[in-house]
Scaffold this motif. Structure first.
Motif, PDB file in Angstrom:
ATOM      1  N   ASN A 408      28.643  38.572  33.239  1.00 59.33           N
ATOM      2  CA  ASN A 408      27.708  38.294  34.331  1.00 59.33           C
ATOM      3  C   ASN A 408      26.940  39.537  34.758  1.00 59.33           C
ATOM      4  N   GLN A 409      27.595  40.693  34.650  1.00 54.61           N
ATOM      5  CA  GLN A 409      26.914  41.959  34.971  1.00 54.61           C
ATOM      6  C   GLN A 409      25.693  42.141  34.058  1.00 54.61           C
ATOM      7  N   TYR A 410      25.886  41.891  32.739  1.00 50.18           N
ATOM      8  CA  TYR A 410      24.770  42.094  31.800  1.00 50.18           C
ATOM      9  C   TYR A 410      23.753  40.952  31.856  1.00 50.18           C
ATOM     10  N   ILE A 411      24.201  39.741  32.189  1.00 50.77           N
ATOM     11  CA  ILE A 411      23.252  38.631  32.376  1.00 50.77           C
ATOM     12  C   ILE A 411      22.275  39.002  33.482  1.00 50.77           C
ATOM     13  N   GLU A 412      22.829  39.609  34.539  1.00 54.95           N
ATOM     14  CA  GLU A 412      21.993  39.999  35.680  1.00 54.95           C
ATOM     15  C   GLU A 412      21.117  41.212  35.326  1.00 54.95           C
ATOM     16  N   GLU A 413      21.719  42.251  34.757  1.00 59.31           N
ATOM     17  CA  GLU A 413      20.978  43.488  34.458  1.00 59.31           C
ATOM     18  C   GLU A 413      19.851  43.256  33.461  1.00 59.31           C
ATOM     19  N   LEU A 414      20.137  42.463  32.426  1.00 62.04           N
ATOM     20  CA  LEU A 414      19.138  42.232  31.368  1.00 62.04           C
ATOM     21  C   LEU A 414      18.332  40.950  31.608  1.00 62.04           C
ATOM     22  N   GLN A 415      18.607  40.283  32.730  1.00 56.93           N
ATOM     23  CA  GLN A 415      17.914  39.026  33.079  1.00 56.93           C
ATOM     24  C   GLN A 415      17.929  38.041  31.902  1.00 56.93           C
ATOM     25  N   ILE A 416      19.142  37.772  31.406  1.00 58.10           N
ATOM     26  CA  ILE A 416      19.313  36.826  30.298  1.00 58.10           C
ATOM     27  C   ILE A 416      19.190  35.411  30.855  1.00 58.10           C
ATOM     28  N   LYS A 417      18.220  34.648  30.339  1.00 54.37           N
ATOM     29  CA  LYS A 417      18.016  33.278  30.831  1.00 54.37           C
ATOM     30  C   LYS A 417      19.022  32.355  30.156  1.00 54.37           C
ATOM     31  N   CYS A 418      19.964  31.833  30.952  1.00 53.76           N
ATOM     32  CA  CYS A 418      21.007  30.958  30.415  1.00 53.76           C
ATOM     33  C   CYS A 418      21.526  30.091  31.559  1.00 53.76           C
ATOM     34  N   GLN A 423      27.741  29.468  28.257  1.00 51.68           N
ATOM     35  CA  GLN A 423      26.808  28.813  27.335  1.00 51.68           C
ATOM     36  C   GLN A 423      26.912  29.415  25.938  1.00 51.68           C
ATOM     37  N   LYS A 424      26.703  28.576  24.904  1.00 51.68           N
ATOM     38  CA  LYS A 424      26.761  29.076  23.522  1.00 51.68           C
ATOM     39  C   LYS A 424      25.538  29.924  23.217  1.00 51.68           C
ATOM     40  N   ALA A 425      25.740  30.976  22.418  1.00 52.48           N
ATOM     41  CA  ALA A 425      24.645  31.879  22.046  1.00 52.48           C
ATOM     42  C   ALA A 425      23.529  31.130  21.321  1.00 52.48           C
ATOM     43  N   ARG A 426      23.899  30.109  20.530  1.00 51.51           N
ATOM     44  CA  ARG A 426      22.914  29.348  19.749  1.00 51.51           C
ATOM     45  C   ARG A 426      21.860  28.682  20.636  1.00 51.51           C
ATOM     46  N   GLU A 427      22.250  28.347  21.870  1.00 51.37           N
ATOM     47  CA  GLU A 427      21.357  27.578  22.743  1.00 51.37           C
ATOM     48  C   GLU A 427      20.313  28.442  23.445  1.00 51.37           C
ATOM     49  N   LEU A 428      20.414  29.763  23.290  1.00 50.09           N
ATOM     50  CA  LEU A 428      19.462  30.653  23.955  1.00 50.09           C
ATOM     51  C   LEU A 428      18.213  30.856  23.106  1.00 50.09           C
ATOM     52  N   SER A 429      17.105  31.199  23.753  1.00 50.04           N
ATOM     53  CA  SER A 429      15.884  31.525  23.005  1.00 50.04           C
ATOM     54  C   SER A 429      16.114  32.853  22.274  1.00 50.04           C
ATOM     55  N   GLY A 430      15.272  33.109  21.275  1.00 46.69           N
ATOM     56  CA  GLY A 430      15.446  34.287  20.423  1.00 46.69           C
ATOM     57  C   GLY A 430      15.513  35.591  21.195  1.00 46.69           C
ATOM     58  N   GLY A 431      14.615  35.760  22.159  1.00 41.45           N
ATOM     59  CA  GLY A 431      14.583  36.996  22.931  1.00 41.45           C
ATOM     60  C   GLY A 431      15.836  37.175  23.768  1.00 41.45           C
ATOM     61  N   ASN A 432      16.354  36.071  24.298  1.00 38.89           N
ATOM     62  CA  ASN A 432      17.575  36.162  25.101  1.00 38.89           C
ATOM     63  C   ASN A 432      18.793  36.439  24.224  1.00 38.89           C
ATOM     64  N   GLN A 433      18.772  35.944  22.989  1.00 37.26           N
ATOM     65  CA  GLN A 433      19.836  36.292  22.040  1.00 37.26           C
ATOM     66  C   GLN A 433      19.826  37.798  21.769  1.00 37.26           C
ATOM     67  N   GLN A 434      18.619  38.351  21.670  1.00 35.03           N
ATOM     68  CA  GLN A 434      18.504  39.793  21.428  1.00 35.03           C
ATOM     69  C   GLN A 434      19.126  40.592  22.582  1.00 35.03           C
ATOM     70  N   LYS A 435      18.923  40.088  23.794  1.00 37.13           N
ATOM     71  CA  LYS A 435      19.504  40.770  24.961  1.00 37.13           C
ATOM     72  C   LYS A 435      21.033  40.700  24.921  1.00 37.13           C
ATOM     73  N   VAL A 436      21.586  39.595  24.408  1.00 47.40           N
ATOM     74  CA  VAL A 436      23.049  39.469  24.281  1.00 47.40           C
ATOM     75  C   VAL A 436      23.575  40.522  23.298  1.00 47.40           C
ATOM     76  N   CYS A 437      22.814  40.762  22.212  1.00 45.88           N
ATOM     77  CA  CYS A 437      23.209  41.800  21.243  1.00 45.88           C
ATOM     78  C   CYS A 437      23.278  43.169  21.927  1.00 45.88           C
ATOM     79  N   LEU A 438      22.320  43.439  22.806  1.00 40.36           N
ATOM     80  CA  LEU A 438      22.330  44.703  23.548  1.00 40.36           C
ATOM     81  C   LEU A 438      23.541  44.762  24.492  1.00 40.36           C
ATOM     82  N   ALA A 439      23.793  43.659  25.190  1.00 41.36           N
ATOM     83  CA  ALA A 439      24.921  43.609  26.133  1.00 41.36           C
ATOM     84  C   ALA A 439      26.237  43.879  25.410  1.00 41.36           C
TER      85      ALA A 439
END
Length: 528
Positions: A408-418, A423-439
């Motif tokens: 949740n810390q990284y969802i907030e910091e990187l503003q991951i839309k989910c 939620q499963k990683a597959r369901e996120l848009s490409g850019g938000n998946q990229q943010k998960v890789c950074l997190a």
């Protein structure tokens, strides 16, 4: 409406809810034959969902369908599967590759449409015993590659290909279809270098001149302006602007996309001089055997605490360097980190030494697509560092509270839309998946981070956010960052120094505030 006067495509009052969110609300636009339409919007604006509706993707039907009408040449259509769309002359190249890894480019281009040869046996026992006409397959694949205008090795197996060539194979597959009327390109240049992207833009113009309409989704707004006839801008599931490309500009598009001003790029204003800092990583005579990349003889010293950029033209070696150091492809030479040798060809030893890597291939090596965001963010740190675990005697179990908290810390910091950390990683848009890789990399709390194409497929608003997050991670945590990017201006915004790779060697290293022209000269220089 007369069929002859009708546009090739019309989408009327399209609405769609998805995973509990209203993703599309009242979408309307038209597209003529031979016209190139640029579809833009931030990640999560609804672009990919709209294209999934047009292409009859199963996920739309499985989640309750959609409201509104799709018309092709004035006639209402209802595509229940992608096969229906293909029959109607619509092709699509997705963000996620749908290629068979063990097949060659030719076999993938003509999959399920292979030309066959009759034989004595098949004449007697029926067409199921026809053999493949390999010569004709080669000819047809070669023609499709020629139509595309970008040279790829049609005999190369997909699993050995660099990510950019996989993208071109997908495009060639669509161009090999005789009845193609409309091609949807979803982030086609996101995985391409500047050179490859330019070749693709020329190819799109060629398609349009042959009467093929193109819907081009990209975050590279300059590409939209250079190749499209019209631009449709989406925000939060609405079309907020439908305008001729010649009547708009990057600033205008950005304003409508994000509903706020986004600072234009340029060289970083807070470049720091690390020349007196100690060398944290020393690379000598590095060679890497990575398809599509030349890494012959790289010597590079990285200073502790800096952000070092690595740039260069397509295939010259910039992507090969991190992949070789981190053990993803066979490599030789020597690498020292913090004064100690790092064993090459051993990803685990790199991670144990507190190195981390965000790959350019986020779906291939970056994410566990069918797992939750929590599992994606925490798993590497759990596996490598025993973080997020609780112990009692011989028993070990996951610290669910800590995992939930860090995600949740990284969802907030990187503003991951989910919809949430579960939620499963597959369901996120490409850019938000990229943010998960950074997190995931940030959660490892490494001392040294390689990040390759960190903003690939990310929209203009999120791009600034991700680059800022990297700078913050570097400044606040003291992590040394080596950032590899195809976009020189992006490197100039973030890095302290930039190394340019040419012909598999370092052509030169300059402070980031040097001019684009100076870096350009290094890119085209031939290092002996």
């Amino acid at each position: 409406m007369e069929k002859n006067n009708a546009p090739l495509l019309e989408m009327r009052n399209i609405k769609k809810g998805f995973f509990g969110n209203q993703v599309l609300t009242d979408i309307n636009f038209t597209l003529e034959a031979g016209q190139v339409l640029g579809l833009v919007g931030e990640n999560g604006a609804g672009k990919s969902t709209l294209m999934k509706i047009l292409f009859g993707m199963d996920v739309i039907r499985e989640t309750g369908g959609y409201e509104g009408d799709v018309l092709i040449e004035g006639e209402k259509v209802q595509f229940n599967t992608p096969f229906d769309a293909l029959k109607a002359g619509i092709g699509m190249v997705h963000q996620e590759f749908s290629l068979i890894p063990g097949f060659t480019a030719t076999e993938n281009i003509l999959l399920n449409r292979e030309p066959k040869k009759k034989s004595v046996i098949s004449e007697v026992f029926g067409q199921r015993l026809d053999t493949l006409d390999y010569k004709e397959m080669d000819n047809r694949a070669a023609k499709a590659i020629e139509k595309m205008g970008v040279d790829i090795d049609q005999k190369m197996v997909i699993s050995s290909m660099p990510v950019g060539h996989k993208q071109f194979t997908e495009i060639a597959r669509e161009l090999s279809k005789e009845n193609l009327k409309l091609l949807i390109l979803d982030e086609p240049t996101a995985v391409l270098t500047e050179q490859e992207a330019q070749a693709l833009l020329d190819s799109i113009r060629g398609m349009a001149s042959r009467g093929i309409a193109v819907i081009f989704i990209t975050h590279r707004l300059q590409e939209i302006l250079s190749v499209c006839d019209k631009v449709v801008i989406m925000r939060d599931g609405y079309v907020v602007k439908d305008v001729a490309a010649r009547e708009t500009d990057v600033r205008d598009i950005t304003h409508y996309m994000v509903g706020r001003e986004v600072a234009a790029g340029g060289a970083a204003h807070d470049i720091r001089d690390h020349s007196d800092a100690r060398t944290i990583m020393s690379i000598r005579k590095l060679w890497v055997d990575m398809p599509g990349e030349i890494v012959r003889n790289v010597d590079l010293d990285v200073k502790e605490g800096e952000i070092l950029g690595i740039g260069g033209l397509a295939g010259q070696g910039k992507l090969g360097i991190p992949n070789g150091v981190m053990g993803l492809y066979e490599a030789g030479g020597t690498v020292e980190f913090d004064g100690k040798p790092i064993a090459l060809n051993s990803p685990r030893k790199c991670l144990d030494s507190q190195l981390a890597f965000v790959s350019e291939d986020r779906r291939g090596v970056g994410l566990l697509l069918d797992e939750s965001l929590e599992w994606n963010v925490a798993f590497p740190a759990m596996q490598v560092q025993n973080k997020f675990l609780k112990r009692l005697g011989f028993f070990t179990w996951r610290d669910e509270k800590a995992i939930h908290q860090v995600t949740n810390q990284y969802i907030e910091e990187l503003q991951i839309k989910c919809t949430g950390s579960g939620q499963k990683a597959r369901e996120l848009s490409g850019g938000n998946q990229q943010k998960v890789c950074l997190a995931k990399a940030f959660a490892l709390e490494p001392r040294f981070l390689f990040v390759s194409e960190p903003t690939r497929g990310i929209d203009v608003g999120a791009k600034a956010l991700v680059l800022e997050a990297l700078k913050k991670f570097n400044r606040e945590s003291g992590v040394t960052v080596v950032m590899i990017s195809s976009e020189l201006e992006e490197l100039r915004q973030v890095c302290d120094r930039i190394a340019i790779v040419s012909g598999g060697r370092i052509a030169g290293i300059l402070p980031a505030d040097h001019s684009s022209e100076e870096f350009g000269m290094l890119m085209v220089s031939q290092v002996k």
